[in-house]
Design a protein around this motif. Structure first.
Motif, PDB file in Angstrom:
ATOM      1  N   GLU A  24      -4.817  17.349  -6.737  1.00 28.35           N
ATOM      2  CA  GLU A  24      -4.156  16.094  -7.112  1.00 28.35           C
ATOM      3  C   GLU A  24      -5.025  15.292  -8.054  1.00 28.35           C
ATOM      4  N   ASN A  25      -6.318  15.203  -7.751  1.00 31.37           N
ATOM      5  CA  ASN A  25      -7.240  14.453  -8.599  1.00 31.37           C
ATOM      6  C   ASN A  25      -7.333  15.069  -9.995  1.00 31.37           C
ATOM      7  N   LEU A  85       0.848  -1.198   0.000  1.00 30.90           N
ATOM      8  CA  LEU A  85       0.000   0.000   0.000  1.00 30.90           C
ATOM      9  C   LEU A  85       0.881   1.245   0.000  1.00 30.90           C
ATOM     10  N   GLY A  86       1.058   1.849  -1.164  1.00 27.88           N
ATOM     11  CA  GLY A  86       1.825   3.087  -1.258  1.00 27.88           C
ATOM     12  C   GLY A  86       0.931   4.298  -1.034  1.00 27.88           C
ATOM     13  N   GLY A  87       1.501   5.479  -1.253  1.00 26.35           N
ATOM     14  CA  GLY A  87       0.789   6.710  -0.974  1.00 26.35           C
ATOM     15  C   GLY A  87      -0.471   6.888  -1.795  1.00 26.35           C
ATOM     16  N   SER A 128      -1.788  12.490  -1.860  1.00 27.73           N
ATOM     17  CA  SER A 128      -0.593  11.770  -2.329  1.00 27.73           C
ATOM     18  C   SER A 128      -0.677  11.652  -3.844  1.00 27.73           C
ATOM     19  N   CYS A 129       0.400  11.937  -4.513  1.00 30.44           N
ATOM     20  CA  CYS A 129       0.393  11.976  -5.976  1.00 30.44           C
ATOM     21  C   CYS A 129       0.437  10.586  -6.592  1.00 30.44           C
ATOM     22  N   GLY A 130      -0.331  10.435  -7.663  1.00 34.03           N
ATOM     23  CA  GLY A 130      -0.205   9.276  -8.520  1.00 34.03           C
ATOM     24  C   GLY A 130       0.725   9.607  -9.680  1.00 34.03           C
TER      25      GLY A 130
END
Length: 515
Positions: free
Chosen positions: A343-344, A253-255, A280-282
């Motif tokens: 971010e979205n 499970l990352g950011g 948290s950035c994708g």
């Protein structure tokens, strides 16, 4: 194709949101290869352009050194134009009943798919609230289980197949007993070559911990999440950043995946994480930030600093564009975009830019560069009292409520540790770096402290965090030992081979082979 100067106005540029071809009575024939289509003005390559004429700004990351850089405003303006136009489309579709084909004059937005600026208004979030959270047992534990299970695959076809095989909405109370049914159902989908995962958002199958096949590892991962007491642990989190750090103690499970999951969890009636200035950035949002801010976007701290800069300075760009800030009044938030929304929207804008460069459609990117007004600031109506305590409140530097809530030191130079809320770096480091929440202070004032420092005066806070990490790993080990896939694989394969051999899909393939 690159414009030598991003401030140069292309010839015959149409108004914002209008296709380049709309300016002529008859659009020229499109070339047969969209990748090289050049009907519109020449466009910049999707990359950071370091030019002396660009404004100089400074990013202030939390826990890292400040950096001064040239901002590539071409991409900043494109992003805010995108946000304004995409939110207008959402309003027109939802409240004005405008048909899909008439929602925008932006050709790229009309002919490709990009999601809403506010992720809570997206179809995926609505589906989560109605079909995953809304159906079934409404206890906190069961809702968390359903969200964990859905996020493990992120595929409605897989979810519907499980619901059909079980005869009811998936339940944690019978999950361990019914595990063979879950495995058989998903194995059947896989053997029929149906997609069981959605690649963009599903949790990474934890095969290093539970072995193959992927779907069996994913199911055991969900069981481990429940048995480690994750639902109860999340109840103790007031801030979204804390919930993210709890989720990120779990391997794989990352950011970005933890952000996606906690946003779904936050739609539960039992949870109310305060987003504040957290996200948290994708991969997509990270790429777009690099186009804006350059190579300094190379770590989580600088990604967050870039998001915060855009949120804080958005008013200058709305004023320069002559646009009203998007307002998701349905969510009870103040006008403008939060860090979460930025971010979205960056993720979707990344896809949007890739599409218009690849396909050659008209775009808001073809519009002229306006002039930024540095004196612009948030309008007074953005500070209405009814929004002040909203869970999605965006925090500004001059927020008097935040300043008044901060506590004084216990004594000169001594502050009280409330708790440890995260870890930075490798958990095998004997003197690891931990994120510390100070009593009476918000997440923006967290600091990172060494384990050796915390043992001298805050040993209990450190021990509590390390105990949780131990629980995570011991639960994974226990599930792996108790539910080895190899123990049921032979029986499962035999049952599934009978089902697959008798299916029309399999018979068709065998006939084709004999012909």
């Amino acid at each position: 194709m690159v414009i030598p100067n991003p401030y140069q106005t292309p010839p015959d540029t149409p108004p914002v949101g209008q296709s380049p071809n709309a300016a002529s009575s008859k659009a020229p024939a499109r070339l047969s290869k969209p990748k090289i289509c050049c009907n519109g003005p020449k466009r910049r390559a999707y990359e950071y352009n370091h030019e002396p004429g660009n404004p100089v700004i400074t990013l202030h990351p939390q826990g890292a050194s400040s950096v001064t850089l040239h901002l590539d405003e071409y991409w900043v303006f494109l992003f805010f134009r995108f946000c304004a136009e995409r939110h207008r489309m959402q309003v027109r579709r939802t409240y004005e009943g405008v048909a899909r084909e008439a929602l925008s004059q932006d050709e790229t937005m009309q002919k490709t798919f990009v999601g809403n600026v506010f992720r809570e208004l997206d179809a995926g979030s609505v589906r989560n609230r109605e079909l995953i959270i809304g159906k079934g047992d409404q206890s906190h534990e069961e809702i968390c289980f359903r969200i964990f299970l859905f996020c493990a695959f992120y595929k409605m076809e897989t979810w519907n197949a499980l619901e059909g095989a079980l005869g009811h909405v998936p339940r944690y109370s019978t999950f361990e007993k019914d595990l063979p049914i879950y495995e058989a159902t998903i194995s059947d989908l896989s053997r029929r070559r149906r997609k069981i995962y959605t690649g963009a958002f599903q949790l990474v199958p934890p095969t290093p911990y539970f072995g193959a096949p992927h779907f069996a590892a994913s199911l055991r991962f969900v069981l481990a999440l429940m048995q480690m007491g994750l639902p109860a642990k999340l109840l103790s989190c007031h801030y979204a950043v804390d919930a993210s750090n709890i989720l990120r103690t779990v391997p794989t499970l990352g950011g970005f995946l933890s952000l996606n999951m906690l946003c779904y969890l936050n739609d539960s009636p039992h949870l109310s994480f305060s987003y504040r200035n957290f996200a948290s950035c994708g991969p997509g949002s990270r790429a777009f930030l690099r186009a804006m801010f350059g190579p300094c976007i190379n770590s989580t701290a600088y990604e967050e600093a870039g998001l915060h800069w855009l949120q804080k300075n958005q008013w200058q760009y709305w004023a320069a564009l002559g646009e009203d800030p998007p307002h998701a009044w349905e969510l009870g938030v103040r006008p403008g975009v939060r860090v979460l929304d930025i971010e979205n929207a960056l993720c979707w804008c990344h896809r949007y830019v890739k599409d218009y460069l690849r396909l050659g459609y008209g775009s808001v990117a073809d519009s002229t560069m306006p002039v930024v007004k540095p004196e612009a600031f948030a309008p007074a109506w953005c500070d209405e009292e009814k929004n002040a305590l909203n869970q999605s409140k965006a925090v500004f530097d001059d927020d008097y409520e935040e300043a008044a809530a901060k506590t004084r030191p216990v004594k000169e130079g001594v502050w009280e540790v409330e708790r440890v809320v995260g870890r930075k770096g490798n958990r095998t480091d004997p003197d690891g770096l931990f994120r510390v929440r100070w009593a009476g202070w918000p997440p923006e004032d967290d600091t990172y402290e060494r384990a050796s420092t915390l043992r001298d005066g805050s040993a209990d806070a450190l021990a509590e965090w390390l105990e949780w990490e131990g629980t995570v790993w011991s639960s994974i080990a226990q599930v792996k030992e108790k539910h080895l896939y190899s123990e049921v694989k032979a029986e499962l394969d035999e049952d599934m081979s009978i089902k697959v051999e008798s299916s029309p899909h399999r018979r068709t393939r065998k006939r084709q082979k004999t012909m």
